[in-house]
Enzyme design. Sequence first.
Site, PDB file in Angstrom:
ATOM      1  CG  HIS A  99      -0.292  -0.226   2.508  1.00  0.00           C
ATOM      2  ND1 HIS A  99       0.067  -1.478   2.929  1.00  0.00           N
ATOM      3  CD2 HIS A  99       0.093   0.633   3.480  1.00  0.00           C
ATOM      4  CE1 HIS A  99       0.641  -1.389   4.106  1.00  0.00           C
ATOM      5  NE2 HIS A  99       0.678  -0.121   4.468  1.00  0.00           N
ATOM      6  CG  HIS A 101       0.794   5.168   4.194  1.00  0.00           C
ATOM      7  ND1 HIS A 101      -0.152   5.051   5.189  1.00  0.00           N
ATOM      8  CD2 HIS A 101       1.583   4.074   4.296  1.00  0.00           C
ATOM      9  CE1 HIS A 101       0.075   3.933   5.870  1.00  0.00           C
ATOM     10  NE2 HIS A 101       1.124   3.321   5.353  1.00  0.00           N
TER      11      HIS A 101
HETATM   12  P1  5GP Z   1       1.485   0.356   7.414  1.00  0.00           P
HETATM   13  O1  5GP Z   1       1.814   0.607   8.851  1.00  0.00           O
HETATM   14  O2  5GP Z   1       1.466  -1.128   7.108  1.00  0.00           O
HETATM   15  O3  5GP Z   1       2.346   1.116   6.460  1.00  0.00           O
HETATM   16  O4  5GP Z   1       0.034   0.923   7.196  1.00  0.00           O
HETATM   17  C1  5GP Z   1      -1.129   0.177   7.391  1.00  0.00           C
HETATM   18  C2  5GP Z   1      -2.268   1.144   7.462  1.00  0.00           C
HETATM   19  O5  5GP Z   1      -3.471   0.416   7.295  1.00  0.00           O
HETATM   20  C3  5GP Z   1      -2.377   1.856   8.809  1.00  0.00           C
HETATM   21  O6  5GP Z   1      -2.238   3.258   8.611  1.00  0.00           O
HETATM   22  C4  5GP Z   1      -3.763   1.480   9.318  1.00  0.00           C
HETATM   23  O7  5GP Z   1      -4.442   2.545   9.940  1.00  0.00           O
HETATM   24  C5  5GP Z   1      -4.475   1.022   8.065  1.00  0.00           C
HETATM   25  N1  5GP Z   1      -5.504   0.021   8.289  1.00  0.00           N
HETATM   26  C6  5GP Z   1      -5.373  -1.120   9.027  1.00  0.00           C
HETATM   27  N2  5GP Z   1      -6.527  -1.812   9.000  1.00  0.00           N
HETATM   28  C7  5GP Z   1      -7.394  -1.100   8.242  1.00  0.00           C
HETATM   29  C8  5GP Z   1      -8.758  -1.312   7.862  1.00  0.00           C
HETATM   30  O8  5GP Z   1      -9.417  -2.290   8.212  1.00  0.00           O
HETATM   31  N3  5GP Z   1      -9.330  -0.369   7.068  1.00  0.00           N
HETATM   32  C9  5GP Z   1      -8.637   0.739   6.648  1.00  0.00           C
HETATM   33  N4  5GP Z   1      -9.290   1.602   5.869  1.00  0.00           N
HETATM   34  N5  5GP Z   1      -7.355   0.968   6.991  1.00  0.00           N
HETATM   35  C10 5GP Z   1      -6.744   0.064   7.777  1.00  0.00           C
END
Ligand code: 5GP
Length: 136
Positions: A99, A101
């Site tokens: 993903h 951001h």
């Molecule tokens: P990472 O830390 O892996 O770069 O980012 C993962 C992101 O996914 C986090 O910012 C978190 O808030 C988001 N996230 C986790 N679970 C969900 C979900 O069920 N729905 C949405 N819309 N975002 C999620």
Amino acid sequence: MADCIFCKIIAGEIPASKVYEDDQVLAFLDISQVTPGHTLVVPKQHFRNLLEMDADSTSQLFSRVPDIARKVMKVTKAKGMNILNNNEEIAGQTVFHTHVHLAPRYEETDGLQISFETHEPDFTALAELAEKIAQA
Ligand code: 5GP
Ligand code: ZN
């Protein structure tokens, strides 16, 4: 992929606030909203992270980013945006489906802090490391 929260969102098994969708890419609002409008852009195909992706799948994903980013900027009236991608736990990855951001920025104190610790340059070490990476 079973047990992947983003695959479940893509499959429509759990809800998300979608902002963009086509046959290869989905974008939706991050549930945690580090800043208002914080959006995630994901490939519909499951990859653990960017380090697992090839040039084609990466191109498809990133080709959508500027347009989505501009729409988020327009609606939120943000002054800037950090576009980030975390790979592996040590780099802050918590969801293991690639993903990107999109974090709109409003003020220095708007909730997102990014800092690069800087060091005096060692030009010999830089040249050696660059050569190794170039040859890898
Ligand atoms: P990472 O830390 O892996 O770069 O980012 C993962 C992101 O996914 C986090 O910012 C978190 O808030 C988001 N996230 C986790 N679970 C969900 C979900 O069920 N729905 C949405 N819309 N975002 C999620
Ligand atoms: Zn997945």
